[in-house]
Design an enzyme around this catalytic site. Structure first.
Site, mmCIF file in Angstrom:
data_model
loop_
_atom_site.group_PDB
_atom_site.id
_atom_site.type_symbol
_atom_site.label_atom_id
_atom_site.label_comp_id
_atom_site.label_asym_id
_atom_site.label_seq_id
_atom_site.Cartn_x
_atom_site.Cartn_y
_atom_site.Cartn_z
ATOM 1 N N CYS A 8 0.969 -1.358 -0.032
ATOM 2 C CA CYS A 8 0.120 0.141 -0.138
ATOM 3 C C CYS A 8 0.909 1.357 -0.044
ATOM 4 O O CYS A 8 2.211 1.308 0.400
ATOM 5 C CB CYS A 8 -1.088 0.075 1.317
ATOM 6 S SG CYS A 8 -2.346 1.188 0.992
ATOM 7 N N ASP A 131 -6.614 -3.464 11.191
ATOM 8 C CA ASP A 131 -5.600 -2.615 11.273
ATOM 9 C C ASP A 131 -5.421 -2.053 12.790
ATOM 10 O O ASP A 131 -6.330 -2.098 13.676
ATOM 11 C CB ASP A 131 -5.854 -1.427 10.396
ATOM 12 C CG ASP A 131 -4.255 -0.687 10.346
ATOM 13 O OD1 ASP A 131 -3.508 -1.114 10.710
ATOM 14 O OD2 ASP A 131 -4.529 0.634 9.734
#
Ligand SMILES: O=C(O)c1ccccc1N[C@@H]1O[C@H](COP(=O)(O)O)[C@@H](O)[C@H]1O
Length: 223
Positions: A8, A131
């Site tokens: 990412c 996360d």
């Protein structure tokens, strides 16, 4: 099922090429101005073209409105929207309906109470991304290089694909996968030399480690 690896926060043609060449399954592009990985629409368009279907393009947004998502859709044509803010279940439903793309909902985790949102999201999302919950004073809700307690997911019973992120790097991802049994890993800070500066060697090492960890888990399951 093979392990999904997402790199990412890619923001240059060179590091994108490294991630694609090393076999990333998903490449993530951040559209969130406070992030050091934020992309302009123009750069997003160029990087999106470069992907050429070699990986899934993921657009990361944080509580973005329809106009912003329209622009991202036009520039990047993402395969998946990663919703990393406080989007409600109803908002997820709207986004899926409006754009016809799968959505991956990021769920911030600090304690087991954070998992209470799962039944709601699981009814609409296509994938969950766990996360670490960012501190209250953080400038962004992710991409901080901090892990959470993976053991909180040990007894998870989720009928939806899920990935894990937060402070992962080449040396800890195998343990994260062992504990969480996630179907994928997502990394940003762990393949950077400084916030927003991707390091090609770290990208390659992360993907190598992810592939090796899958091989190792398959070997141990046939023993
Ligand atoms: O990367 C960012 O700047 C970011 C900004 C806002 C929300 C999420 C962001 N990144 C995502 O956060 C996790 C964890 O990243 P890290 O490896 O700990 O740096 C990952 O899913 C990123 O996609």
């Amino acid at each position: 099922m093979s392990l999904l690896v997402k790199i990412c926060g890619l923001s240059t043609p060179e590091t994108l090429e490294t991630a694609l060449g090393a076999g990333a399954d998903m490449v993530g592009f951040v559209f969130f101005p406070p992030s050091p990985r934020h992309l302009s629409l123009e750069l997003g368009r160029d990087l999106g073209r470069q992907v050429q279907r070699r990986a899934l393009k993921v657009a990361l947004t944080v509580d973005a409105d329809d106009a912003t998502l329209d622009n991202i859709m036009d520039a990047l044509s993402p395969d998946i929207f990663q919703l990393h803010g406080k989007e409600s279940v109803a908002r997820l439903r709207d986004i899926k309906h409006r754009f016809g793309r799968p959505v991956m909902k990021a769920v911030p985790v600090a304690t087991s109470a954070d998992l209470a949102v799962l039944p709601g999201y699981a009814a609409v999302a296509d994938r969950i991304l766990f996360d670490a919950r960012a501190p209250k004073d953080a400038t962004r809700p992710g991409g901080l290089g901090e892990p959470f307690d993976w053991h909180l997911l040990e007894n998870l019973d989720l009928k939806l694909p899920y990935m894990v992120s937060g402070g992962l790097h080449a040396d800890n991802l195998a343990e994260a996968l062992r504990v969480t049994r996630a179907g994928g890993v997502d990394v940003s800070s762990g393949v950077e030399s400084a916030p927003g500066l991707k390091d090609p060697e770290m990208i390659k090492a992360f993907i190598r480690a992810a592939r090796a960890s899958k091989d190792a888990s398959q070997e141990s399951s046939v023993r």
